[in-house]
Each structure stands twice: as C-alpha cells, then as structure tokens.
Design a protein around this motif. Structure first.
Motif, mmCIF file in Angstrom:
data_model
loop_
_atom_site.group_PDB
_atom_site.id
_atom_site.type_symbol
_atom_site.label_atom_id
_atom_site.label_comp_id
_atom_site.label_asym_id
_atom_site.label_seq_id
_atom_site.Cartn_x
_atom_site.Cartn_y
_atom_site.Cartn_z
ATOM 1 N N PRO A 6 0.826 -1.206 0.000
ATOM 2 C CA PRO A 6 0.000 0.000 0.000
ATOM 3 C C PRO A 6 0.861 1.257 0.000
ATOM 4 O O PRO A 6 1.836 1.351 0.760
ATOM 5 C CB PRO A 6 -0.801 -0.121 1.300
ATOM 6 N N GLY A 7 0.501 2.193 -0.853
ATOM 7 C CA GLY A 7 1.234 3.450 -0.958
ATOM 8 C C GLY A 7 1.965 3.613 -2.269
ATOM 9 O O GLY A 7 2.202 4.728 -2.725
ATOM 10 N N VAL A 8 2.347 2.488 -2.897
ATOM 11 C CA VAL A 8 3.077 2.579 -4.163
ATOM 12 C C VAL A 8 2.121 3.038 -5.260
ATOM 13 O O VAL A 8 1.082 2.427 -5.488
ATOM 14 C CB VAL A 8 3.705 1.218 -4.541
ATOM 15 N N GLY B 288 10.928 8.806 -11.925
ATOM 16 C CA GLY B 288 10.964 8.730 -10.473
ATOM 17 C C GLY B 288 9.812 7.866 -9.995
ATOM 18 O O GLY B 288 8.881 7.567 -10.748
ATOM 19 N N ALA B 289 9.863 7.444 -8.750
ATOM 20 C CA ALA B 289 8.816 6.606 -8.175
ATOM 21 C C ALA B 289 7.913 7.457 -7.287
ATOM 22 O O ALA B 289 8.387 8.365 -6.596
ATOM 23 C CB ALA B 289 9.437 5.474 -7.360
ATOM 24 N N LEU B 290 6.631 7.171 -7.318
ATOM 25 C CA LEU B 290 5.651 7.911 -6.534
ATOM 26 C C LEU B 290 5.140 7.048 -5.383
ATOM 27 O O LEU B 290 4.902 5.854 -5.549
ATOM 28 C CB LEU B 290 4.472 8.330 -7.413
ATOM 29 N N LEU C 279 10.260 -2.386 -3.773
ATOM 30 C CA LEU C 279 11.376 -2.061 -4.661
ATOM 31 C C LEU C 279 10.807 -1.218 -5.794
ATOM 32 O O LEU C 279 10.141 -1.731 -6.692
ATOM 33 C CB LEU C 279 12.027 -3.339 -5.196
ATOM 34 N N VAL C 280 11.015 0.095 -5.732
ATOM 35 C CA VAL C 280 10.341 1.013 -6.647
ATOM 36 C C VAL C 280 11.222 1.505 -7.795
ATOM 37 O O VAL C 280 10.735 2.172 -8.706
ATOM 38 C CB VAL C 280 9.773 2.235 -5.895
ATOM 39 N N GLY C 281 12.508 1.182 -7.764
ATOM 40 C CA GLY C 281 13.375 1.643 -8.847
ATOM 41 C C GLY C 281 14.834 1.531 -8.469
ATOM 42 O O GLY C 281 15.193 0.898 -7.481
#
Length: 347
Positions: A37-39, A47-49, A139-141
């Motif tokens: 939750p949150g991604v 960029g990652a939000l 793992l967002v980037g």
C-alpha cells in the motif's frame, strides 16, 4: 560529403542500452512481488511515486538511510555467488531505519559496472527484491550504470537507499532510563561488516574459498556469504507492543560503538559477555588470527545483530514476543549510569 558509415556508436564505446532494457524486463517480476500500500508508480518512470496517506499515515515523518555491503561484495564477485548480496544490501538499510522507529516503505538500488552482465545484475537485484519482500518495503526503482573504463571486467559496485516513515512523536530512542534491560537478537553470521579483516584472516590461513569451512558444514565462501538478518518485522512487533525504548543495529563498530548511539547523555550500558555463546565463525576468526576481545567487539557483531533497550517490567514479555516472531533472544545486560559500554565476562 563526409562518409559517416563507420561513425562511432555508444555500443562501440562499451555501453549496451539493449542489455539495460533487458535487465529492466528481467527484474520486473522481482519488483512486482514487493508491491505494498502506498506505491503509485515504480519501475520505468523518471521517479517513483508513493502515497503516504494510502500507507496509513496521518502526520508522518520521513526517515532515510543509505548503505552498501562493504568488501563482502569482493567475496561474492570473486566466487560468483551473487544470490544473497542483494539481501545484505536491503538489510543494512532497513535495519537502520527501524532503529529510528520507522517502517521501511520503499527501496532503490544502484548497480554500477564497466560492462553489464544481465545475468549477474539480475541475480543481485532479485536478491534485493527478496530482501525488500522480507522487510515489507517496495522495490520502486534504481539505477544501473554501465561505465566502461571505471571497473575491471566482471567487477561492479552496489549501494542501497531506503525511505521509511513514522508518525510524529514516535521516534526512537525515547524514555531510556537506568535499569532498562538490554535484549540481544542473535545474528545470522558476520553480516556485512569486517570483511576486510575476514579476507585477511582467510588469506593468512592459506584457505581457498571453495574449501570446507573450518567452522561450519558448508563451503567457506557459502558460509561467509550467509546474508545479513533482517529484523524489521520483529522489531516493529515489539514497538507496537509497548515497552521498547531503543534499538541498535550492530554494524561497523560492533557492540562497543553502536549500543551507545541509543543511550542519552549520562547513561551507559553494562553487557555480560557470558550471556550468549560466541558463534563458531567468530571463534574461528579470533583463534586463527589471535584477535583480542576488544578488537572483536568493535569490529564484528560477535553473534548479536540487534540490541533492544526495553523497560525492565516488559523485558520477559518482549523477549517472548520477539521469540514468537522467529528471533533468538538473549538477555545481555542493562542500562546503567556512566558513559559507553562496560563489558564483563569473556567472549
């Protein structure tokens, strides 16, 4: 007109954009398994939000940490055993975050090399994904930097970046008082500090990485590459239960230098070295190189990977909770007046 048929190309200069794209496709499943939750957006963008409200926060404070795995990476590269260093990378960052009282939210990695091997990079980053899943972080980037001339063939470097959050007023350490109990959570091995000395001990002993470990039923490299334990879930469970006043991740500087980081001015720690048994790997390192106890205690974790300061009247309950969360817990000492760490007993 100038003949451009033999013009220079980026690929000819040693940078393979196609390999980089192939790597992104390869690691997408590893990243997807860490969704939480949150991604809002991850791989592929500039960029990652991340939405803190969707993650359940109302008045959040952000906490950030960055780290690497030191010269343990040299051992992994030299032996070609790359599966677990990604877990180490995550552990070194998220264990630090939780010591501040924060929940790890997301993670980014930096992988730099001279010429990209998709297989090697994917193996490492899949380990990063496994560590993130264990820590509850997405793992967002990250960044894969192919830099010809900067690294010898086959070499690469790693760095990790973790961001967490906590509600305002929830930061650790807090309310640490004289008489509080120190609980030690055991380590899984050497973790990711002291490997420059470890490698020197192995060289001095004229051992090969493929030989059986003198201290374990495994090959030497396999035993020494045991990944750093991730304490996030257990530590957060203890924090939620109440009575947890502080946490110290035992990394470079060992118990000697890390325990005081969670103690207020005027208070120190008394630690009983007889409260736990020195794991075989550390006993072997000490005996093989004649390392003094003081040097062991400020270089290695010596079997204790995380130390919790807890209220004395909550010590038994929190020790039981931590054990239920899968940790081996030892009551190793207490908070006392004074400064620094005072050891009694012997390793």
């Amino acid at each position: 007109m100038t003949d451009r048929r033999n013009g220079l190309t980026y690929a000819g200069a040693g940078v393979d954009i196609g390999a980089g794209n192939a790597l992104v496709e390869r690691i997408k499943p590893a990243a997807a398994r860490t969704a939480r939750p949150g991604v809002m957006a991850g791989l592929g963008g500039f960029g990652a939000l991340f939405d803190l409200k969707a993650a359940g926060y109302t008045d959040p404070i952000l906490v950030a940490a960055t780290d690497g795995v030191g010269t343990k990476l040299r051992l992994a590269i030299d032996t070609g055993q790359l599966d677990s260093v990604g877990i180490d990378l995550v552990a070194m960052c998220v264990n630090d975050l939780v010591c501040q009282g924060a929940e790890p939210l997301f993670f980014l990695d930096y992988f730099a090399t001279g010429r990209l091997s998709v297989e090697a990079a994917a193996t490492v980053i899949e380990g990063v994904g496994a560590g993130c899943a264990e820590a509850g972080a997405a793992l967002v980037g990250g960044e894969t930097a192919e830099m010809p001339g900067m690294y010898p063939p086959g070499d690469f470097d790693l760095a990790g970046f973790a961001v967490g959050a906590m509600e305002r007023g929830a930061a650790l350490p807090r309310d640490v008082t004289e008489g509080d109990v120190l609980l030690g959570l055991t380590s899984s091995g050497v973790h990711s500090n002291g490997y420059s000395l470890v490698r020197q001990v192995v060289e001095q002993a004229s051992l090969g990485w493929d030989l059986p470990a003198p201290f374990a039923d495994a090959g030497l490299a396999v035993a020494l590459l045991t990944p750093t334990r991730i304490y996030v879930r257990a530590a957060r469970a203890a924090l939620a239960a109440g009575g947890l006043h502080g946490l110290a991740h035992i990394t470079g500087g060992g118990l000697t230098e890390n325990v005081p980081r969670m103690l207020p001015e005027g208070l120190g720690a008394e630690i009983d070295l007889d409260a736990w048994e020195l794991p075989p790997v550390f006993d072997w390192l000490r005996a093989s190189a004649g390392i003094a106890d003081a040097e062991m205690l400020r270089t290695f974790n010596c079997g204790i990977g995380l130390v919790a300061v807890v209220a004395a009247d909550r010590a038994d309950a929190l020790a039981e909770l931590l054990q239920d969360e899968g940790e081996a817990v030892r009551r190793i000492g207490r908070v006392a007046s004074g400064e620094g760490v005072h050891f009694k007993g012997r390793l």
